[in-house]
Design an enzyme around this catalytic site. Sequence first.
Site, PDB file in Angstrom:
ATOM      1  CG  ASP A   6      -0.692 -51.273-100.606  1.00  0.00           C
ATOM      2  OD1 ASP A   6      -1.035 -51.990 -99.577  1.00  0.00           O
ATOM      3  OD2 ASP A   6      -0.423 -51.431-101.808  1.00  0.00           O
ATOM      4  N   GLY A   8       2.497 -54.858 -98.728  1.00  0.00           N
ATOM      5  CA  GLY A   8       2.437 -56.054 -99.660  1.00  0.00           C
ATOM      6  C   GLY A   8       3.341 -57.012 -99.377  1.00  0.00           C
ATOM      7  CG  ASN A   9       2.086 -61.129 -99.187  1.00  0.00           C
ATOM      8  OD1 ASN A   9       2.303 -61.465 -97.860  1.00  0.00           O
ATOM      9  ND2 ASN A   9       0.869 -61.213 -99.715  1.00  0.00           N
ATOM     10  CB  THR A  10       6.359 -58.571-103.691  1.00  0.00           C
ATOM     11  OG1 THR A  10       5.749 -59.727-103.804  1.00  0.00           O
ATOM     12  CG2 THR A  10       7.728 -58.159-104.378  1.00  0.00           C
ATOM     13  CG  ASN A  11       7.780 -54.321-104.076  1.00  0.00           C
ATOM     14  OD1 ASN A  11       9.204 -54.265-103.667  1.00  0.00           O
ATOM     15  ND2 ASN A  11       7.318 -54.798-105.259  1.00  0.00           N
ATOM     16  CB  ALA A 109      -5.756 -54.388 -95.259  1.00  0.00           C
ATOM     17  CG  ASP A 110      -4.445 -56.449-100.360  1.00  0.00           C
ATOM     18  OD1 ASP A 110      -4.949 -57.048 -99.603  1.00  0.00           O
ATOM     19  OD2 ASP A 110      -3.537 -56.728-101.225  1.00  0.00           O
ATOM     20  NE  ARG A 111      -9.109 -60.442-102.298  1.00  0.00           N
ATOM     21  CZ  ARG A 111      -9.410 -61.908-102.104  1.00  0.00           C
ATOM     22  NH1 ARG A 111      -8.967 -62.499-101.283  1.00  0.00           N
ATOM     23  NH2 ARG A 111     -10.373 -62.084-103.231  1.00  0.00           N
ATOM     24  CB  THR A 187      13.337 -73.980-124.290  1.00  0.00           C
ATOM     25  OG1 THR A 187      13.763 -75.300-124.931  1.00  0.00           O
ATOM     26  CG2 THR A 187      13.079 -74.072-122.946  1.00  0.00           C
TER      27      THR A 187
END
Length: 258
Positions: A6, A8-11, A109-111, A187
Amino acid sequence: MLLAVDVGNTNVVFALIQASNIRARWRIATDPRRTGDEYAVWLFQLLAMEGVHRSAIDAIIISSVVPRARHNLTVLAQKYFEVDPHFAGEGAGGWGIAIDVEEPRSLGADRAVNAIAAHADHRGDLIVIDFGTATTFDVVDYSGTYKGGIIAPGINLSLDALVNQAAKLPRIAIEKPRTRSVVGRNTEDQMAIGVFWGYVALMEGLIARLRAEIGRPAKVVATGGLALLFDEHTEIFDAVDTDLTLKGLAILAGKAKG
């Protein structure tokens, strides 16, 4: 044995699946420049730790939202496993469900894979939430047809934008605020409240609107790394399945093999 990938954009997640059971899973940062040889060196060490020889893998399926990663993963499959990989949504790995949107080819594709897995496990209308680089909300009707959805900035992406654009704001971790009060006294607490409870409010509001538009009871299925964290602090999820994408890939691989 199936190797599901799989991207993804990050992993990138690699998973060993045997008889529909996920035997092992590994994660590496997404880098389209990473070669098939580099993937092989990393992956073979992990396979050895699991006691699996590469010859045991006789099928590979890949879901990718990063087109540039495709070639190197194909090299990995063909050169090191002697397998022609299936790509989710293509050829023998075709969806097998109706995609009822204006531009079906633009659907990630993931969706689509998540929709397939969620429909296989749950009856009725569904809303599938995936917490990734973006947070996606996908609507799947009672027949399994993908109807569309929503793309929102992921919580980490939102936090990065806030910190990068405001010079005096510190970087904080994504975690539940220390108290349930929404009046921050410093903060860091104010940022934690805005990011965490603000995101919970976003999810609850969008799901309420989706359910109203669907007009029928709809079960909410959540996946992705932050699903478990949010599940502890909201009642909107009916089910959490962090392996939803991998399960969907296993379903597609089974159809392709058949």
